[in-house]
Design an enzyme around this catalytic site. Structure first.
Site, mmCIF file in Angstrom:
data_model
loop_
_atom_site.group_PDB
_atom_site.id
_atom_site.type_symbol
_atom_site.label_atom_id
_atom_site.label_comp_id
_atom_site.label_asym_id
_atom_site.label_seq_id
_atom_site.Cartn_x
_atom_site.Cartn_y
_atom_site.Cartn_z
ATOM 1 N N LYS A 1 3.533 -15.972 -1.026
ATOM 2 C CA LYS A 1 2.074 -16.467 -0.844
ATOM 3 C C LYS A 1 2.000 -18.075 -1.803
ATOM 4 C CE LYS A 1 -2.800 -15.823 -0.986
ATOM 5 N NZ LYS A 1 -3.890 -14.999 -1.728
ATOM 6 N N HIS B 1 -8.076 -3.928 -1.383
ATOM 7 C CA HIS B 1 -7.230 -4.099 -0.034
ATOM 8 C C HIS B 1 -6.125 -3.096 -0.008
ATOM 9 C CE1 HIS B 1 -5.301 -6.350 3.360
ATOM 10 N NE2 HIS B 1 -4.217 -5.978 2.674
ATOM 11 N N GLU B 2 -5.486 -2.941 -1.156
ATOM 12 C CA GLU B 2 -4.264 -1.863 -0.826
ATOM 13 C C GLU B 2 -4.881 -0.562 -0.752
ATOM 14 O OE1 GLU B 2 -1.879 -3.139 0.083
ATOM 15 O OE2 GLU B 2 -1.986 -5.372 -0.745
ATOM 16 N N ARG C 1 6.372 -14.343 -5.588
ATOM 17 C CA ARG C 1 5.367 -13.925 -4.502
ATOM 18 C C ARG C 1 5.408 -14.959 -3.333
ATOM 19 N NH1 ARG C 1 -0.924 -12.758 -5.365
ATOM 20 N NH2 ARG C 1 -1.380 -12.461 -3.206
ATOM 21 N N GLU D 1 0.711 -1.107 -0.157
ATOM 22 C CA GLU D 1 -0.030 -0.199 0.102
ATOM 23 C C GLU D 1 0.911 1.095 -0.039
ATOM 24 O OE1 GLU D 1 0.470 -2.304 2.354
ATOM 25 O OE2 GLU D 1 0.277 -1.424 4.454
ATOM 26 N N TYR E 1 -4.749 -10.858 9.919
ATOM 27 C CA TYR E 1 -5.539 -10.539 8.793
ATOM 28 C C TYR E 1 -6.814 -10.737 9.232
ATOM 29 C CZ TYR E 1 -1.699 -9.161 5.736
ATOM 30 O OH TYR E 1 -0.453 -8.815 5.021
ATOM 31 N N ASP F 1 9.202 -10.177 9.791
ATOM 32 C CA ASP F 1 8.949 -10.941 8.744
ATOM 33 C C ASP F 1 8.876 -12.654 8.969
ATOM 34 O OD1 ASP F 1 9.112 -9.206 6.786
ATOM 35 O OD2 ASP F 1 11.401 -9.280 6.642
HETATM 36 N N1 BES Z 1 1.226 -4.434 3.866
HETATM 37 C C1 BES Z 1 0.680 -5.536 3.112
HETATM 38 C C2 BES Z 1 2.121 -6.353 2.633
HETATM 39 C C3 BES Z 1 3.163 -6.538 3.703
HETATM 40 C C4 BES Z 1 2.924 -7.011 5.052
HETATM 41 C C5 BES Z 1 4.427 -6.142 3.360
HETATM 42 C C6 BES Z 1 3.897 -6.960 6.021
HETATM 43 C C7 BES Z 1 5.535 -6.405 4.499
HETATM 44 C C8 BES Z 1 5.063 -6.792 5.671
HETATM 45 C C9 BES Z 1 -0.262 -5.795 2.145
HETATM 46 O O1 BES Z 1 -1.398 -4.896 2.279
HETATM 47 C C10 BES Z 1 -1.051 -6.905 2.001
HETATM 48 O O2 BES Z 1 -1.607 -7.266 3.005
HETATM 49 N N2 BES Z 1 -0.659 -7.463 1.127
HETATM 50 C C11 BES Z 1 -1.299 -8.918 0.685
HETATM 51 C C12 BES Z 1 -2.706 -8.708 -0.126
HETATM 52 C C13 BES Z 1 -3.934 -9.209 0.366
HETATM 53 C C14 BES Z 1 -4.129 -9.689 1.708
HETATM 54 C C15 BES Z 1 -5.057 -8.829 -0.318
HETATM 55 C C16 BES Z 1 -0.545 -9.990 0.159
HETATM 56 O O3 BES Z 1 0.660 -9.618 -0.398
HETATM 57 O O4 BES Z 1 -0.917 -10.919 -0.182
HETATM 58 ZN ZN ZN Z 2 -2.730 -5.370 3.963
#
Ligand code: BES
Ligand code: ZN
Length: 594
Positions: free
Chosen positions: A550, A292-293, A548, A268, A380, A372
């Site tokens: 995830k 989300h962002e 990514r 974001e 979340y 991290d």
């Molecule tokens: N702010 C986060 C990404 C993040 C969190 C980076 C902690 C570094 C440390 C971002 O808003 C996020 O939550 N991204 C998710 C997307 C989602 C939940 C829709 C992602 O990256 O999967």
């Molecule tokens: Zn987020």
């Protein structure tokens, strides 16, 4: 008297809150793609001149500090502490009385944890190198010496010198570009105060397309048309979000579609959200990540967590806000299905953290823990359910008033879980006690009676169980329904799949060819766990194309789950690790070790 530890309120920063606070940052850096370093100079302006001679401690990681000077240009004494694995090195500067500014010249390391340097071959165009930053949670300190805690907000001016053929972008207001020979100097300003983790930059061959009155999308030229199509609905989202949470305070909401190695789905960064290119499914099915962002523009960027221990305030609120936007745009049924998917992810994450139950609390204690490493879906999705529980107890109209009051009261501030509770008690008296908020916030796991999402389509998917959907049913599935179907199937080695189900799915629906990465990775994970060999070449391909986390995590984990495929996991990592972001590399390494 406060106990001595009270002066360090953020366990992830050397900042001592008895020391002067930096209010303004003027940053200049030359981007050296050959050496993979930034040659930087930063001028920090204090909120008020020092009343007496005193030290100021800054956060740094892997920075070479070249010189430190004060207001009159005279050198100031400084010392760089031994590097701590999580915190980096403390830079202590001895300020004289009446000091207002500090100038530091320095160089970053090629290993700076906030930066990924891509060779031309790692970009879509293949012609030019690419550089991007990712500062959340505590990586800004590897870019510049700073009080790297979200408790202290800064405004900044920045100037980047880049190769003339390239374009720099920052998550800030653009203030012009001047070309000088082979180089170009570009300027930005961030007039609103932000936490340092929202400093962001990218440099590469970049093009843009307008998407609306206050939005454009940026990407490499090869990708920009697809990105413009995928994200065309962004202005409708901004308007929906404003109707829910109040005026958008950041002027522009632009998007940067990142190279595939971007380790997150989205970040974001204010005025310029960074998004993974895996969202480009060709059917706009993954744009809830944009919602989300965007929602972070209120929850996170206006109201920020005071430290990573209160991360749920950023992400739980934002998932809640994201789903409200989705509800307005796609309807309550789609919203319920996405919430159900979130619940599945929460349950899996709670399982993964079974050995560290303290990390499944909403309010965490993270001294000695790398944010991290503590990262998971728990803040979340448990955060989302907590807010849903409050909403159910208070009623939607009252909760909506609370949400707006929350943003209004805390805008441009950093808050703790206690600040949240105090406001909830003030605006919704008695509600926290009614839902047993302390159980949500301070106890591990999920309290009994957590809200469940209900939907007839969800029931229909659950009723399918581990059977092969008919051609007709499968064709009618939306992408989220496919995910819900795949995730409710038994996953080996814990669960047993009916013989022939994976082959049947592939023959009928060609999931290995899916262009939706969420479906694709859910499928590849299941297929790998279920020993369905025809999927393995695609697993290998994905691990080589996408960074990514995830997606890396479940795929590497699935490969490691069976002795036949474990060597493939190692081979893939050997082959592809150089292309992964430093944070992603660490995550996969830990996984292969463990
Ligand atoms: N702010 C986060 C990404 C993040 C969190 C980076 C902690 C570094 C440390 C971002 O808003 C996020 O939550 N991204 C998710 C997307 C989602 C939940 C829709 C992602 O990256 O999967
Ligand atoms: Zn987020």
């Amino acid at each position: 008297m406060l106990p001595p530890t009270m002066s360090k309120r953020d366990p992830h920063s050397y900042n001592d809150d008895a020391q002067p606070e930096v209010e303004e940052v003027a940053w200049r850096a030359r981007v050296d793609f050959l050496a993979r370093v930034l040659e930087g100079e930063v001028v920090l302006t204090l909120r008020a001149p020092t009343s007496s001679a005193q030290p100021i401690d800054l956060d740094t990681r892997d920075l070479a500090i070249l010189s430190v000077s004060g207001d009159s240009g005279g050198r100031l004494p400084f010392s760089v502490g031994a590097p701590e694995p999580i915190l980096g090195s403390r830079l202590r500067i001895e300020l004289p009385a009446q000091a207002r500014t500090v100038r530091i010249t320095y160089r970053t390391s090629p290993e700076a944890s906030a930066l990924q340097w891509l060779s031309p071959a790692q970009t879509a165009g293949g012609r030019h190198p690419f550089l991007f930053s990712q500062c959340q949670a505590i990586h800004a300190r590897s870019l510049l010496p700073i009080q790297d805690t979200p408790r202290l907000r800064i405004r900044y001016h920045a100037e980047l010198t880049v190769p003339r053929a390239l374009r720099g972008l920052m998550a800030a207001a653009f203030r012009g570009r001047e070309e000088k020979g082979e180089l170009a100097v570009e300027k930005w300003e961030m007039p609103q105060p932000i936490p340092p983790y929202l400093i962001a930059l990218a440099v590469g061959e970049l093009a843009s397309r307008e998407l609306g009155p206050r939005s454009a999308v940026w990407a490499e030229p090869e990708v920009v048309e697809r990105a413009a199509w995928e994200f065309a609905g962004v202005d409708q989202m901004v308007r929906a979000a404003e109707a829910l949470f109040g005026p958008y305070d950041w002027e522009r909401f632009d998007i940067l579609t990142m190279p595939p190695s971007f380790p997150y789905g989205g970040m974001e960064n204010p005025r310029l959200t960074f998004l993974t290119p895996t969202l480009l499914a060709g059917d706009r099915s993954l744009v809830s990540v944009v919602a989300h962002e965007l929602a972070h523009s209120w929850t996170g960027n206006l109201v920020s967590n005071a430290s990573a221990e209160h991360f749920w305030l950023n992400e739980g609120f934002t998932v809640f806000a994201e789903r409200r936007i989705v509800e307005v745009i796609d309807g309550p049924e789609v919203c319920a299905l996405q919430a159900a998917l979130g619940r599945r992810e929460l349950d899996r994450a709670l399982g993964r953290f079974a050995a560290q139950p303290e990390l499944t609390r909403l309010h965490t204690h993270l001294a000695g823990i790398d944010p991290d490493e503590a990262f998971s879906e728990i803040p979340y999705e448990k955060g989302f359910l907590f807010l849903r529980a409050i909403e159910e107890a208070a009623g939607r109209p009252a909760f909506d008033r609370f949400l707006r009051g929350y943003v209004e009261r805390f805008r441009f501030r950093a808050i703790t879980t206690d600040d949240f509770c105090a406001l909830a008690e003030e605006l919704l008296p008695g509600v926290l006690a009614r839902i047993d908020a302390p159980a949500w916030l301070d106890k591990p796991g999920l309290p009994p009676g957590a809200p469940e999402s209900r939907s007839t389509r969800l029931d229909a998917i659950r009723a399918l169980g581990p059977t092969l959907p008919s051609e007709e049913i499968g064709r009618a599935f939306s992408p989220v329904e496919w995910q819900l179907y795949l995730e409710q199937l038994p996953h080996p080695p814990g669960g047993e799949l009916p013989a022939g189900l994976l082959a049947g799915l592939e023959a009928r629906f060609h999931l290995t060819g899916s262009s939706n990465f969420e479906i694709l990775v859910d499928w590849l994970e299941l297929a790998t766990l279920g020993n369905f060999a025809p999927a393995l070449p695609r697993v290998e391909e994905v691990l080589g194309q996408v960074g990514r986390m995830k997606y890396l995590r479940p795929l590497y984990q699935a490969l490691c789950a069976r002795s036949e495929t474990r060597p493939l996991a190692r081979r893939c990592f050997e082959k592809y690790q150089a292309g992964y972001h430093p944070i992603a590399r660490q995550v996969v390494e830990a996984l292969l070790r463990g």
